[in-house]
Write an enzyme that holds these catalytic residues in place. Structure first.
Site, PDB file in Angstrom:
ATOM      1  N   LYS A   1       1.991  -6.006   8.655  1.00 56.94           N
ATOM      2  CA  LYS A   1       0.800  -6.842   8.434  1.00 56.94           C
ATOM      3  C   LYS A   1       0.506  -7.803   9.587  1.00 56.94           C
ATOM      4  O   LYS A   1       0.008  -7.374  10.626  1.00 56.94           O
ATOM      5  CB  LYS A   1       0.920  -7.578   7.096  1.00 56.94           C
ATOM      6  CG  LYS A   1       0.993  -6.610   5.914  1.00 56.94           C
ATOM      7  CD  LYS A   1       0.750  -7.246   4.560  1.00 56.94           C
ATOM      8  CE  LYS A   1       0.516  -6.192   3.498  1.00 56.94           C
ATOM      9  NZ  LYS A   1       1.666  -5.854   2.691  1.00 56.94           N
TER      10      LYS A   1
ATOM     11  N   ASP B   1      12.541  -8.380   3.769  1.00 59.75           N
ATOM     12  CA  ASP B   1      11.257  -7.714   3.990  1.00 59.75           C
ATOM     13  C   ASP B   1      10.225  -8.822   4.188  1.00 59.75           C
ATOM     14  O   ASP B   1       9.770  -9.452   3.230  1.00 59.75           O
ATOM     15  CB  ASP B   1      10.919  -6.841   2.777  1.00 59.75           C
ATOM     16  CG  ASP B   1       9.525  -6.214   2.872  1.00 59.75           C
ATOM     17  OD1 ASP B   1       8.739  -6.623   3.747  1.00 59.75           O
ATOM     18  OD2 ASP B   1       9.231  -5.320   2.056  1.00 59.75           O
TER      19      ASP B   1
ATOM     20  N   PHE C   1       8.135  -5.347  -3.864  1.00 57.45           N
ATOM     21  CA  PHE C   1       7.273  -4.295  -3.309  1.00 57.45           C
ATOM     22  C   PHE C   1       7.672  -4.035  -1.870  1.00 57.45           C
ATOM     23  O   PHE C   1       7.711  -4.952  -1.050  1.00 57.45           O
ATOM     24  CB  PHE C   1       5.792  -4.697  -3.370  1.00 57.45           C
ATOM     25  CG  PHE C   1       4.897  -3.638  -2.784  1.00 57.45           C
ATOM     26  CD1 PHE C   1       4.576  -2.495  -3.512  1.00 57.45           C
ATOM     27  CD2 PHE C   1       4.395  -3.755  -1.495  1.00 57.45           C
ATOM     28  CE1 PHE C   1       3.768  -1.500  -2.972  1.00 57.45           C
ATOM     29  CE2 PHE C   1       3.588  -2.763  -0.941  1.00 57.45           C
ATOM     30  CZ  PHE C   1       3.273  -1.634  -1.683  1.00 57.45           C
TER      31      PHE C   1
HETATM   32  C1  LIG Z   1       2.350  -4.595   2.415  1.00 62.25           C
HETATM   33  C2  LIG Z   1       3.789  -4.626   2.210  1.00 62.25           C
HETATM   34  C3  LIG Z   1       4.589  -3.500   2.495  1.00 62.25           C
HETATM   35  C4  LIG Z   1       4.019  -2.161   2.908  1.00 62.25           C
HETATM   36  O1  LIG Z   1       3.356  -2.227   4.135  1.00 62.25           O
HETATM   37  P1  LIG Z   1       2.374  -1.024   4.552  1.00 62.25           P
HETATM   38  O2  LIG Z   1       1.902  -1.395   5.921  1.00 62.25           O
HETATM   39  O3  LIG Z   1       1.266  -1.008   3.530  1.00 62.25           O
HETATM   40  O4  LIG Z   1       3.162   0.223   4.523  1.00 62.25           O
HETATM   41  C5  LIG Z   1       5.961  -3.634   2.333  1.00 62.25           C
HETATM   42  N1  LIG Z   1       6.524  -4.783   1.934  1.00 62.25           N
HETATM   43  C6  LIG Z   1       5.782  -5.884   1.673  1.00 62.25           C
HETATM   44  C7  LIG Z   1       6.469  -7.141   1.271  1.00 62.25           C
HETATM   45  C8  LIG Z   1       4.389  -5.836   1.780  1.00 62.25           C
HETATM   46  O5  LIG Z   1       3.669  -6.916   1.496  1.00 62.25           O
END
Ligand SMILES: *Cc1c(COP(=O)(O)O)cnc(C)c1O
Length: 387
Positions: A244, A215, A130
């Protein structure tokens, strides 16, 4: 409360309206208190409205909210210095959301491919991965629910299988510019990329001259017990994204890269709020708090304690295994629907997330203590007993 007419109805949401948060707890408009093991989706790494953040916000808001992204400001320089000092990266671009940081990572990789790899632009990502909700990051994601949405997808993303190095090797060719993954897949239900797999990935990408992008939007900033998830191994990725936890609850994200890869030229990248001092001042306050050995060791200790308590609970109720790292944990609920457990837990005053029908996810504040662990496990026991 029923679905408010003026808000787009984009997800099933409980009726409660939340009006206040403090540390590990949230209060709804009826004055009911909840122990929060969701924390804004692994965002509030220091809990709700911690003084370090409210004070940094107040101080910076009074001083300077935003000059313009075309001018330097002190807080963004300070945070960039702190992030590069604490990692294997040399340069930072700030953004406001994780998806925006990942878009930046994809653009940077494509730019690198255009300059140094004969126009290669394909990025290998992973099933279950994701990376966000923009068109490119949805296309990069391997979330089954995204597969048929908003066609046509942004092209150039091939999906390999996590922890299967041959599945990556099979996709690597002269069109490949990068491999991108989460050190722990969060939305997929907390699936850990093995240390050996990460090392092998680094080896084959280095040999092929291909970039490795981590990521760390969910795993970064202490969540897994090290400052960054990749630091559980000795690898040095080329690009990392944060989101986050770096903002501790405010919209802040970052794209980090080594000097060798930082190839944006004037006009290639930007954004109105990118690196604004109000958010980066908060990022510095968060990083200062989290980046001490004592704090990170405590995250590991509490992660181990929560794992032990959940394992014990799982045995008592005949559930499955506990997996994850640090304070990003999941409990396999087997045949019992996890959403039903989460709903009952809410009735018991406990907020937990059910990312998959057989998985409960725990992403509490990193300041979690033994008392909250006990309270969470007793709330879960009550929820399970009520089924
Ligand atoms: C939450 C998340 C995203 C997206 O972040 P947003 O601030 O919602 O755009 C991307 N990659 C990972 C691994 C995430 O947990």
């Amino acid at each position: 409360m029923a679905q408010p007419k003026a808000l787009m109805n984009i997800a099933p949401r409980p009726a409660q309206v939340f009006v206040r948060g403090e540390g590990h707890y949230l209060w709804d408009s009826d004055g009911r208190r909840y122990l929060d093991m969701i924390q804004g989706w692994a965002v509030n790494c220091l809990g709700h409205s911690p003084p370090v953040i409210t004070e940094a916000l107040a101080r910076q808001a009074d001083q300077l909210i935003t000059p313009s992204p075309a001018f330097f400001n002190q807080p963004s320089i300070e945070l960039a210095n702190a992030l590069t000092a604490a990692s294997c990266f040399d340069q930072v671009f700030f953004a406001s959301s994780g998806a925006e940081a990942n878009e930046g990572a994809i653009k940077l990789a494509r730019k690198f491919g255009a300059l140094h790899r004969g126009g290669a632009y394909e990025i290998i990502t992973f099933q279950g991965g994701f990376h966000g909700r923009t068109l490119a990051t949805m296309s990069a994601s391997g979330k089954p629910a995204f597969a048929k949405l908003y066609e046509p997808k942004v092209s150039g993303f091939q999906k390999a299988v996590l922890n299967d190095i041959d599945s990556v090797t099979r996709l690597l060719d002269e069109q490949t510019v990068a491999v991108m993954l989460e050190p722990v897949q969060g939305e997929a239900g907390v699936v850990v990329a093995d240390d050996d797999f990460l090392r092998a990935l680094r080896e084959i990408t280095r040999e092929a001259g291909v970039l490795l992008i981590v990521d760390e939007i969910q795993t970064g900033v202490g969540r897994c017990g090290k400052l960054f998830g990749y630091q559980h191994t000795d690898i040095r990725p080329d690009i990392m994204t944060l989101g986050k936890g770096i903002g501790g609850g405010v919209p802040l994200a970052a794209l980090l890269a080594t000097d060798a890869v930082s190839c944006f030229e004037y006009g290639d990248q930007g954004g109105t709020y990118c690196g604004n001092p109000l958010m980066t001042a908060v990022g510095s306050a968060v990083l200062k708090t989290v980046n001490t050995l004592e704090f990170l060791n405590q995250v590991e200790r509490m992660g181990a304690a929560l794992t032990a308590q959940l394992t014990d609970l799982s045995k008592r109720f005949g559930l499955g295994s506990v997996r994850g790292r640090g304070l990003l944990l999941a409990l396999d609920t087997g045949a019992i629907d996890s959403t039903t457990i989460a709903d009952r837990a809410m009735d018991e005053g406990l907020l937990v997330n059910a990312p998959r029908p057989d998985t409960l996810r725990f992403m509490p504040a990193l300041t979690l203590g033994e008392d909250q662990i006990e309270e969470a496990v007793s709330g879960l026991s009550a929820a399970l007993n009520s089924l």
